[in-house]
Motif scaffolding. Structure first.
Motif, PDB file in Angstrom:
ATOM      1  N   GLU A 191      29.885  60.200  99.773  1.00 59.77           N
ATOM      2  CA  GLU A 191      31.032  60.252 100.679  1.00 59.77           C
ATOM      3  C   GLU A 191      30.684  59.692 102.053  1.00 59.77           C
ATOM      4  O   GLU A 191      29.657  60.055 102.632  1.00 59.77           O
ATOM      5  N   PRO A 216      38.522  58.671 106.225  1.00 61.89           N
ATOM      6  CA  PRO A 216      38.255  59.536 105.065  1.00 61.89           C
ATOM      7  C   PRO A 216      38.649  60.983 105.339  1.00 61.89           C
ATOM      8  O   PRO A 216      38.491  61.499 106.443  1.00 61.89           O
ATOM      9  N   SER A 269      40.938  60.418 100.142  1.00 63.94           N
ATOM     10  CA  SER A 269      39.767  61.282 100.013  1.00 63.94           C
ATOM     11  C   SER A 269      38.484  60.485 100.219  1.00 63.94           C
ATOM     12  O   SER A 269      38.394  59.312  99.828  1.00 63.94           O
ATOM     13  N   ALA A 270      37.489  61.109 100.806  1.00 60.76           N
ATOM     14  CA  ALA A 270      36.238  60.424 101.127  1.00 60.76           C
ATOM     15  C   ALA A 270      35.584  59.836  99.880  1.00 60.76           C
ATOM     16  O   ALA A 270      35.106  58.694  99.899  1.00 60.76           O
ATOM     17  N   PHE A 271      35.568  60.591  98.770  1.00 59.25           N
ATOM     18  CA  PHE A 271      34.901  60.094  97.567  1.00 59.25           C
ATOM     19  C   PHE A 271      35.614  58.872  96.995  1.00 59.25           C
ATOM     20  O   PHE A 271      35.022  58.074  96.275  1.00 59.25           O
ATOM     21  N   TYR A 319      36.982  66.312 101.867  1.00 58.62           N
ATOM     22  CA  TYR A 319      35.573  66.256 101.474  1.00 58.62           C
ATOM     23  C   TYR A 319      35.238  67.297 100.412  1.00 58.62           C
ATOM     24  O   TYR A 319      35.644  68.454 100.504  1.00 58.62           O
TER      25      TYR A 319
END
Length: 256
Positions: free
Chosen positions: A63, A211, A189-191, A214
């Motif tokens: 991430e 982002p 979303s960060a991912f 998490y």
């Protein structure tokens, strides 16, 4: 067909799927040498993928870091990717959220702070809709309930995946007379940011990433984190592996 195939391939490659196959095969053929190896391999992998510390470190490495609101430059439009509501439960007077509500709540914060003038929500009903409403529609309802003017909420409600989020958003902007050469803030979303950013770059939309949502936490070294098995850790690995497979497929077909 492509979308269903990618979902099936993701299912086969999920850590828990592999673990179950190894353990079941090992139990059936326990009297054979390779059967015992299969069983023990499944048990070892179960311990590995259910370890909170290992799963968190993997997600932390993947991430991107979050950005301070003060770091963000002002833009006309913030583009929000959906995938955060529970469309399996139908209601017309509220919005049911799943994990990922940060995408829309942080977008609202950006709007309230004057970092963006409008919020564009992109996302339809998914592959197997049971709700007649699109996700963009129910998120718009949420924003309206917060007092945000309807004129500042734009929705693209046909996209079923990230590639369509990008291409349909560009088409929507062009159709409604927005300058597509300007910069936008991309919120997801960060991912998922790497794949999302790649798709928007591919269609020619310039974006500054923001982002949110998490899955990783700050690193901890306590006993439960280091030693106790945790089913949520397997879930985190599923998110990672599914995303990596998605990126690989998107690169192969030219979406990023």
């Amino acid at each position: 067909m492509f979308f269903y195939l990618s979902q099936f391939l993701s299912f086969l490659a999920m850590p828990f799927t592999i673990i179950c196959i190894l353990i079941v095969v090992g139990a059936i053929y326990l009297n054979k040498k390779w059967g015992k190896r299969s069983l023990w391999t499944g048990i070892i992998l179960l311990g590995f993928f259910s370890n909170s510390f290992i799963a968190n470190q993997a997600m932390l490495a993947w991430e991107p870091d979050f950005k301070d609101f003060n770091e963000i430059n002002s833009h006309e439009i913030g583009i929000v990717l959906t995938g955060v509501t529970n469309l399996s439960k139908t209601a017309y007077d509220r919005t049911f959220f799943n994990k990922g509500a940060d995408r829309i709540t942080h977008s609202l914060q950006l709007y309230r702070q004057g970092k963006i003038k409008k919020i564009l929500i992109t996302g339809g009903q998914g592959l197997n809709p049971v709700n007649p409403q699109s996700e963009a529609e129910v998120l718009k309802r949420f924003l309206l309930m917060t007092g945000m003017p309807e004129a500042d909420i734009l929705i693209e409600d046909q996209a079923k995946n990230t590639a369509e989020n990008a291409s349909f958003t560009k088409a929507f902007l062009e159709k409604n007379g927005f300058d597509t050469s300007q910069g936008f803030i991309l919120i997801t979303s960060a991912f998922h940011m790497y794949r999302a950013k790649g798709c928007f770059d591919k269609v020619g939309l310039k974006t500054e990433t923001f982002p949110t949502d998490y899955y990783s936490n700050d690193t901890k070294y306590d006993l439960p984190t280091l030693l106790y098995p945790d089913p949520y850790s397997i879930f985190m690995w599923h998110k990672l592996v599914k995303e990596w497979i998605g990126i690989t497929i998107y690169k192969l077909v030219g979406y990023i």
